[in-house]
Design a protein around this motif. Structure first.
Motif, PDB file in Angstrom:
ATOM      1  N   PHE A 182      11.408  -0.123 -14.306  1.00  0.00           N
ATOM      2  CA  PHE A 182      10.738   0.238 -13.055  1.00  0.00           C
ATOM      3  C   PHE A 182       9.222   0.176 -13.250  1.00  0.00           C
ATOM      4  N   VAL A 183       8.529  -0.451 -12.343  1.00  0.00           N
ATOM      5  CA  VAL A 183       7.074  -0.649 -12.347  1.00  0.00           C
ATOM      6  C   VAL A 183       6.616  -1.516 -13.524  1.00  0.00           C
ATOM      7  N   GLN A 184       7.519  -2.302 -14.099  1.00  0.00           N
ATOM      8  CA  GLN A 184       7.138  -3.272 -15.116  1.00  0.00           C
ATOM      9  C   GLN A 184       7.302  -4.670 -14.546  1.00  0.00           C
ATOM     10  N   LEU A 185       6.517  -5.593 -15.048  1.00  0.00           N
ATOM     11  CA  LEU A 185       6.528  -6.972 -14.573  1.00  0.00           C
ATOM     12  C   LEU A 185       6.849  -7.899 -15.737  1.00  0.00           C
ATOM     13  N   ASP A 186       7.651  -8.944 -15.465  1.00  0.00           N
ATOM     14  CA  ASP A 186       7.990  -9.881 -16.525  1.00  0.00           C
ATOM     15  C   ASP A 186       7.344 -11.247 -16.304  1.00  0.00           C
ATOM     16  N   TYR A 187       7.348 -11.754 -15.082  1.00  0.00           N
ATOM     17  CA  TYR A 187       6.724 -13.049 -14.815  1.00  0.00           C
ATOM     18  C   TYR A 187       6.178 -13.035 -13.390  1.00  0.00           C
ATOM     19  N   LEU A 188       4.977 -12.535 -13.275  1.00  0.00           N
ATOM     20  CA  LEU A 188       4.318 -12.402 -11.982  1.00  0.00           C
ATOM     21  C   LEU A 188       3.933 -13.779 -11.459  1.00  0.00           C
ATOM     22  N   VAL A 189       4.374 -14.107 -10.246  1.00  0.00           N
ATOM     23  CA  VAL A 189       4.061 -15.415  -9.671  1.00  0.00           C
ATOM     24  C   VAL A 189       3.273 -15.336  -8.367  1.00  0.00           C
ATOM     25  N   GLY A 190       3.090 -14.134  -7.831  1.00  0.00           N
ATOM     26  CA  GLY A 190       2.326 -14.022  -6.597  1.00  0.00           C
ATOM     27  C   GLY A 190       2.038 -12.587  -6.224  1.00  0.00           C
ATOM     28  N   ILE A 191       0.885 -12.402  -5.588  1.00  0.00           N
ATOM     29  CA  ILE A 191       0.479 -11.088  -5.077  1.00  0.00           C
ATOM     30  C   ILE A 191       0.032 -11.287  -3.638  1.00  0.00           C
ATOM     31  N   CYS A 192       0.500 -10.408  -2.749  1.00  0.00           N
ATOM     32  CA  CYS A 192       0.156 -10.531  -1.336  1.00  0.00           C
ATOM     33  C   CYS A 192      -0.192  -9.159  -0.766  1.00  0.00           C
ATOM     34  N   PRO A 193      -1.362  -9.008  -0.166  1.00  0.00           N
ATOM     35  CA  PRO A 193      -1.690  -7.735   0.481  1.00  0.00           C
ATOM     36  C   PRO A 193      -0.971  -7.622   1.826  1.00  0.00           C
ATOM     37  N   GLY A 194      -0.550  -6.422   2.173  1.00  0.00           N
ATOM     38  CA  GLY A 194       0.097  -6.172   3.454  1.00  0.00           C
ATOM     39  C   GLY A 194      -0.868  -5.550   4.454  1.00  0.00           C
ATOM     40  N   LYS A 195      -0.456  -5.481   5.706  1.00  0.00           N
ATOM     41  CA  LYS A 195      -1.304  -4.947   6.775  1.00  0.00           C
ATOM     42  C   LYS A 195      -1.686  -3.482   6.588  1.00  0.00           C
ATOM     43  N   LEU A 196      -0.781  -2.676   6.047  1.00  0.00           N
ATOM     44  CA  LEU A 196      -1.013  -1.237   5.959  1.00  0.00           C
ATOM     45  C   LEU A 196      -1.517  -0.789   4.586  1.00  0.00           C
ATOM     46  N   GLY A 197      -2.061  -1.720   3.808  1.00  0.00           N
ATOM     47  CA  GLY A 197      -2.585  -1.369   2.497  1.00  0.00           C
ATOM     48  C   GLY A 197      -1.591  -1.507   1.362  1.00  0.00           C
ATOM     49  N   ASN A 198      -0.371  -1.939   1.682  1.00  0.00           N
ATOM     50  CA  ASN A 198       0.621  -2.177   0.640  1.00  0.00           C
ATOM     51  C   ASN A 198       0.280  -3.461  -0.104  1.00  0.00           C
ATOM     52  N   VAL A 199       0.793  -3.581  -1.312  1.00  0.00           N
ATOM     53  CA  VAL A 199       0.648  -4.801  -2.090  1.00  0.00           C
ATOM     54  C   VAL A 199       2.045  -5.241  -2.508  1.00  0.00           C
TER      55      VAL A 199
END
Length: 52
Positions: A11-28
């Motif tokens: 949980f909350v670990q990443l293995d192969y990050l391929v994209g990051i997108c910001p959301g309208k309400l401040g979420n990522v």
């Protein structure tokens, strides 16, 4: 939130990050391919959405 997780499959670990997108309400949203999930990060909680 100033940093997100570490390398791995838990949980909350990443293995192969391929994209990051910001959301309208401040979420990522983070696409983590090797863990087969999208992680939704906000200032109050973290959610995982798995795919196959």
């Amino acid at each position: 939130m100033t940093e997100w997780g570490s390398h791995g499959t838990g949980f909350v670990q990443l293995d192969y990050l391929v994209g990051i997108c910001p959301g309208k309400l401040g979420n990522v949203y983070i696409a983590d391919t090797r863990n087969n999930r999208i992680q939704k990060l906000s200032d109050v909680k973290i959610e995982n959405f798995y795919f196959r």
